[in-house]
Structure formats: structure tokens, C-alpha cells
Motif scaffolding. Structure first.
Motif, mmCIF file in Angstrom:
data_model
loop_
_atom_site.group_PDB
_atom_site.id
_atom_site.type_symbol
_atom_site.label_atom_id
_atom_site.label_comp_id
_atom_site.label_asym_id
_atom_site.label_seq_id
_atom_site.Cartn_x
_atom_site.Cartn_y
_atom_site.Cartn_z
ATOM 1 N N PRO A 172 0.830 -1.211 0.000
ATOM 2 C CA PRO A 172 0.000 0.000 0.000
ATOM 3 C C PRO A 172 0.859 1.253 0.000
ATOM 4 N N GLY A 173 0.236 2.371 -0.401
ATOM 5 C CA GLY A 173 0.940 3.633 -0.332
ATOM 6 C C GLY A 173 1.248 4.285 -1.659
ATOM 7 N N GLY A 174 0.815 3.686 -2.758
ATOM 8 C CA GLY A 174 1.025 4.318 -4.050
ATOM 9 C C GLY A 174 2.325 3.916 -4.719
ATOM 10 N N THR A 175 2.575 4.518 -5.885
ATOM 11 C CA THR A 175 3.716 4.137 -6.711
ATOM 12 C C THR A 175 5.051 4.367 -6.006
ATOM 13 N N ALA A 176 5.183 5.496 -5.324
ATOM 14 C CA ALA A 176 6.445 5.793 -4.644
ATOM 15 C C ALA A 176 6.768 4.728 -3.596
ATOM 16 N N ALA A 177 5.766 4.345 -2.816
ATOM 17 C CA ALA A 177 5.987 3.323 -1.791
ATOM 18 C C ALA A 177 6.349 1.984 -2.428
ATOM 19 N N ARG A 178 5.724 1.676 -3.566
ATOM 20 C CA ARG A 178 6.027 0.404 -4.236
ATOM 21 C C ARG A 178 7.463 0.397 -4.746
ATOM 22 N N TRP A 179 7.914 1.525 -5.308
ATOM 23 C CA TRP A 179 9.295 1.593 -5.780
ATOM 24 C C TRP A 179 10.273 1.411 -4.618
ATOM 25 N N VAL A 180 10.026 2.110 -3.516
ATOM 26 C CA VAL A 180 10.925 2.020 -2.365
ATOM 27 C C VAL A 180 10.943 0.603 -1.808
ATOM 28 N N GLY A 181 9.770 0.030 -1.617
ATOM 29 C CA GLY A 181 9.694 -1.319 -1.056
ATOM 30 C C GLY A 181 10.334 -2.365 -1.946
ATOM 31 N N THR A 182 10.078 -2.290 -3.258
ATOM 32 C CA THR A 182 10.616 -3.278 -4.196
ATOM 33 C C THR A 182 12.137 -3.161 -4.302
ATOM 34 N N LEU A 183 12.645 -1.923 -4.391
ATOM 35 C CA LEU A 183 14.100 -1.745 -4.480
ATOM 36 C C LEU A 183 14.797 -2.153 -3.191
ATOM 37 N N ALA A 184 14.185 -1.870 -2.050
ATOM 38 C CA ALA A 184 14.782 -2.278 -0.775
ATOM 39 C C ALA A 184 14.845 -3.806 -0.681
ATOM 40 N N TRP A 185 13.780 -4.461 -1.130
ATOM 41 C CA TRP A 185 13.771 -5.923 -1.118
ATOM 42 C C TRP A 185 14.846 -6.484 -2.051
ATOM 43 N N ALA A 186 14.983 -5.910 -3.233
ATOM 44 C CA ALA A 186 16.015 -6.366 -4.173
ATOM 45 C C ALA A 186 17.402 -6.198 -3.571
ATOM 46 N N ALA A 187 17.622 -5.091 -2.853
ATOM 47 C CA ALA A 187 18.923 -4.876 -2.210
ATOM 48 C C ALA A 187 19.182 -5.916 -1.133
ATOM 49 N N LEU A 188 18.167 -6.276 -0.364
ATOM 50 C CA LEU A 188 18.327 -7.301 0.675
ATOM 51 C C LEU A 188 18.663 -8.661 0.068
ATOM 52 N N VAL A 189 17.974 -9.011 -1.016
ATOM 53 C CA VAL A 189 18.248 -10.297 -1.677
ATOM 54 C C VAL A 189 19.678 -10.323 -2.200
ATOM 55 N N LEU A 190 20.083 -9.242 -2.861
ATOM 56 C CA LEU A 190 21.439 -9.170 -3.404
ATOM 57 C C LEU A 190 22.480 -9.221 -2.283
ATOM 58 N N PRO B 153 23.758 -15.383 6.316
ATOM 59 C CA PRO B 153 23.003 -14.414 5.502
ATOM 60 C C PRO B 153 21.764 -15.026 4.852
ATOM 61 N N LEU B 154 21.905 -16.306 4.446
ATOM 62 C CA LEU B 154 20.755 -16.978 3.826
ATOM 63 C C LEU B 154 19.685 -17.298 4.858
ATOM 64 N N LEU B 155 20.096 -17.627 6.076
ATOM 65 C CA LEU B 155 19.116 -17.876 7.141
ATOM 66 C C LEU B 155 18.378 -16.588 7.497
ATOM 67 N N ALA B 156 19.117 -15.462 7.512
ATOM 68 C CA ALA B 156 18.464 -14.175 7.767
ATOM 69 C C ALA B 156 17.473 -13.851 6.646
ATOM 70 N N TYR B 157 17.868 -14.132 5.395
ATOM 71 C CA TYR B 157 16.967 -13.903 4.262
ATOM 72 C C TYR B 157 15.723 -14.790 4.380
ATOM 73 N N LEU B 158 15.927 -16.063 4.788
ATOM 74 C CA LEU B 158 14.798 -16.975 4.949
ATOM 75 C C LEU B 158 13.813 -16.437 5.982
ATOM 76 N N ALA B 159 14.327 -15.872 7.084
ATOM 77 C CA ALA B 159 13.443 -15.300 8.103
ATOM 78 C C ALA B 159 12.617 -14.159 7.526
ATOM 79 N N LEU B 160 13.262 -13.295 6.721
ATOM 80 C CA LEU B 160 12.529 -12.196 6.089
ATOM 81 C C LEU B 160 11.491 -12.711 5.093
ATOM 82 N N LEU B 161 11.859 -13.786 4.377
ATOM 83 C CA LEU B 161 10.934 -14.359 3.411
ATOM 84 C C LEU B 161 9.701 -14.934 4.118
#
Length: 344
Positions: free
Chosen positions: A36-54, A68-76
Motif C-alpha cells: 500500500p501507499g502508491g507508486t512511490a511506496a512500491r518503488w521504495v519497497g521493491t528496491l529495498a527488497w532487491a537490495a536485501l536479496v542481493l 546471511p541466507l538464514l536471515a533472508y529466509l526469516a525475512l521471506l
């Protein structure tokens, strides 16, 4: 032994990397379509998630560690927990053509349908809006036709079922996305809970003509070879499906809950032996599936049925005062197994 161990670790590492990438892509699309929160929020959330995965992948490779993979699994897992809280709803500001929910009742052979759509379309944004209550007598049901509407790839089409009665009336049932006002269709969004599912019942001059004459789609009509009882059962199953959607809203899904898979599940109630087939997903090839399973009779080849059943040009020649249903059926032979019209 050491080489075997290295091979095992390499394979496990590769599989883990693929799982991280696949789940990361899923999470990115989920955030893009549902945060939720509109296009700006979606861009921020999606890019932040991509940075965490990378970051998780880089740290796992450079430090040769699993944390690091266990931490990622917890977030997932947190992402999944949020995902399951997203529920379909019937209470949104809907686009005009899907604003009313169909529902109905069956008493013996008499069926009452509430909110049958009967629009007169001039453009996608300019139309006369009508929703009506109509009654049908299943003792006078004489035909069922599959209508396929193509808008791009020949592998994908929107599938509808049109039921005909001996007085010349037709009603089309169509499982569609329920768009919110101002919302556009997205095939990718259909995987990520972007749209609810809606069942529309409409006149042919509404739901078919808008595709051929307004949206520039290419439509084909195929008479189905069905006994009367099967047609009645399929009609009633549509009424039951409509009533269920009024009680329990559902999400549209591009693969598992779309126009053709819903029809297939209802048809399985009539013929449990109906096979599952890739052509139920690649809906542009549905005529071949129908032909192979006897629903499209074999006196003509699929190519011949397709040539006779192309209704686009005939639809384009109609005027608002023409009998649209009669016009589009010129040159289309009825199904061999179609029952004769009962005497009045």
C-alpha cells in the motif's frame, strides 16, 4: 571423495542460489502489486527488497557462511505471513462494467438471473449502462457455444460460453477480472492478487460486440456438441458459481483461476473423465482440445470450424438495430448433437 564433496557443495550452492533468486523475484512482484501507499511506496519497497536479496547472496558467497541466507529466509517467512493476510473483497470502487455481482435462483426449470449486463457500447469509455433481472426456462435451452476472443498472441484467448434458447435469446457467461475504477489488466498482476474474480452474464450484443467492434479483438464461435442435460447442468453450475462469488469473493489467477480453468472445473462435474490439458492454459488452442474430446463434432476439421466460426467480420457489419446473435451465426452450422427446439 574430496571431488565428490566439492561437486555436492557446488550443486547445493547452485540450487540454493536459484531458490533465492526465484523467491526474491516473487517477493519483489508481491511488493510491487500489493504494497500500500502508491507508486512511490512500491518503488521504495521493491528496491529495498532487491537490495536485501542481493546482499544476502553476496555475503553468503564472499564469507562462505550460511547466516546471511538464514536471515533472508526469516525475512521471506515474514513476507509469506503478510501475503496470506491479503484477502479478496467485494467492497471496492469498481469499474462500471463489473460494478454489479451476478446472482440467481433455480426453481425447477425456471432460472432467474439478477444483474444481467446489457450495455450499448460506443467506445470503452462511452456506453449506455443497463443491468437487468431476467428469467430463462431451461426446458427451452437448445444450444451452447464456446466463444473465443483473441487480442494478441494466437496462443491466448478469452473464453466465454453462450447459451441459446428457442425464442432466439442468448445469454453469455464470462469469468473475468474485476477491475477497480481506473485499473488496467496485467497478466503478471494476475499472479499476485491484483484482481478479484467476477462472473458476468450478458447479452451477446454487449459482451461479444464490445470485443469485436470496440476493442478490435478477433472472435470465433464454436457450437458445442452437448446433450440437453449437460447443457442444463453447465448453465446451473454457472448460477451456483455466481452465487458463491457473492458470498465468498475470490482472486483471479492467470493460471489457476481464469476464464477457462473455471469452465473446466464446472464441466468436470458433468464429465469427470474430462482430461486436464495444457490447452486449458494456452486457451487459443482450446478448439483443438474441444475437437479431440468430442465437444466439437468431427464432421469438420478444426481448421474448417475455425474458418466458419470466425464472427469478427460479420459483427463489424452489424448496426445497433440488427439482430446481432443471428448475424454472427450466418454460415455457422449448429452442433450435430444440438437438441431440436421443443414445441411451445
Amino acid at each position: 571423495m574430496r571431488k565428490r564433496g566439492m561437486l555436492v557443495r557446488t550443486v547445493l550452492g547452485g540450487l540454493t542460489g536459484l531458490l533465492v533468486v526465484a523467491s526474491g523475484l516473487w517477493g519483489g512482484f508481491a511488493l510491487w502489486y500489493q504494497l500500500p501507499g502508491g507508486t512511490a511506496a512500491r518503488w521504495v519497497g521493491t528496491l529495498a527488497w532487491a537490495a536485501l536479496v542481493l546482499a544476502a547472496m553476496v555475503l553468503a558467497l564472499t564469507r562462505r557462511a550460511w547466516w546471511p541466507l538464514l536471515a533472508y529466509l526469516a525475512l521471506l517467512l515474514l513476507m509469506f505471513a503478510w501475503w496470506v493476510t491479503i484477502r479478496p473483497s467485494n467492497d471496492r470502487v469498481w469499474a462500471a462494467d463489473v460494478s454489479h455481482l451476478l446472482h440467481g435462483s433455480v426453481e425447477g426449470s425456471k432460472v432467474t438471473l439478477v444483474n444481467v449486463r446489457d450495455f450499448d457500447w460506443r467506445t470503452d469509455d462511452d456506453f449506455d449502462e443497463r443491468w437487468e433481472t431476467r428469467q430463462y426456462d431451461l426446458d427451452h435451452l437448445v444450444s451452447a457455444d464456446a466463444v473465443l476472443s483473441y487480442w494478441g498472441s494466437r496462443a491466448i484467448a478469452h473464453a466465454m460460453i453462450s447459451f441459446g434458447f428457442d425464442d432466439g435469446r442468448h445469454v453469455v457467461f464470462s469469468m473475468e477480472i474485476r477491475r477497480e475504477k481506473g485499473e488496467a489488466f496485467s497478466e503478471i498482476g494476475g499472479f499476485f492478487k491484483q484482481f478479484e474474480l467476477v462472473l458476468i452474464a450478458a447479452d451477446e450484443h454487449d459482451i461479444i460486440r464490445v470485443r469485436t467492434n470496440v476493442r478490435g479483438e478477433d472472435d470465433y464461435l464454436y457450437p458445442l456438441n452437448m446433450p440437453r442435460e449437460a447443457m442444463r447442468s453447465l448453465f446451473v453450475s454457472y448460477v451456483n458459481a455466481a452465487n458463491e462469488l457473492t458470498r465468498t469473493p475470490r482472486f483471479y489467477n492467470t493460471v489457476s483461476s481464469n476464464c477457462t480453468t473455471i469452465v473446466y472445473r464446472m464441466a468436470r462435474r458433468i464429465d469427470p473423465g474430462l482430461p486436464l490439458d495444457l490447452r486449458l492454459l494456452l486457451t487459443g488452442y482450446l478448439p483443438e482440445y474441444l475437437h479431440d474430446n468430442g465437444a466439437l463434432d468431427h464432421r469438420f476439421s478444426v481448421a474448417e470450424w475455425r474458418n466458419m466460426g470466425r464472427i469478427t467480420d460479420r459483427a463489424l457489419k452489424t448496426t445497433p438495430t440488427d439482430d446481432f446473435s443471428a448475424a454472427i451465426r450466418q454460415g455457422v452450422p449448429p452442433a450435430r448433437g444440438a437438441p431440436a427446439a421443443p414445441s411451445p
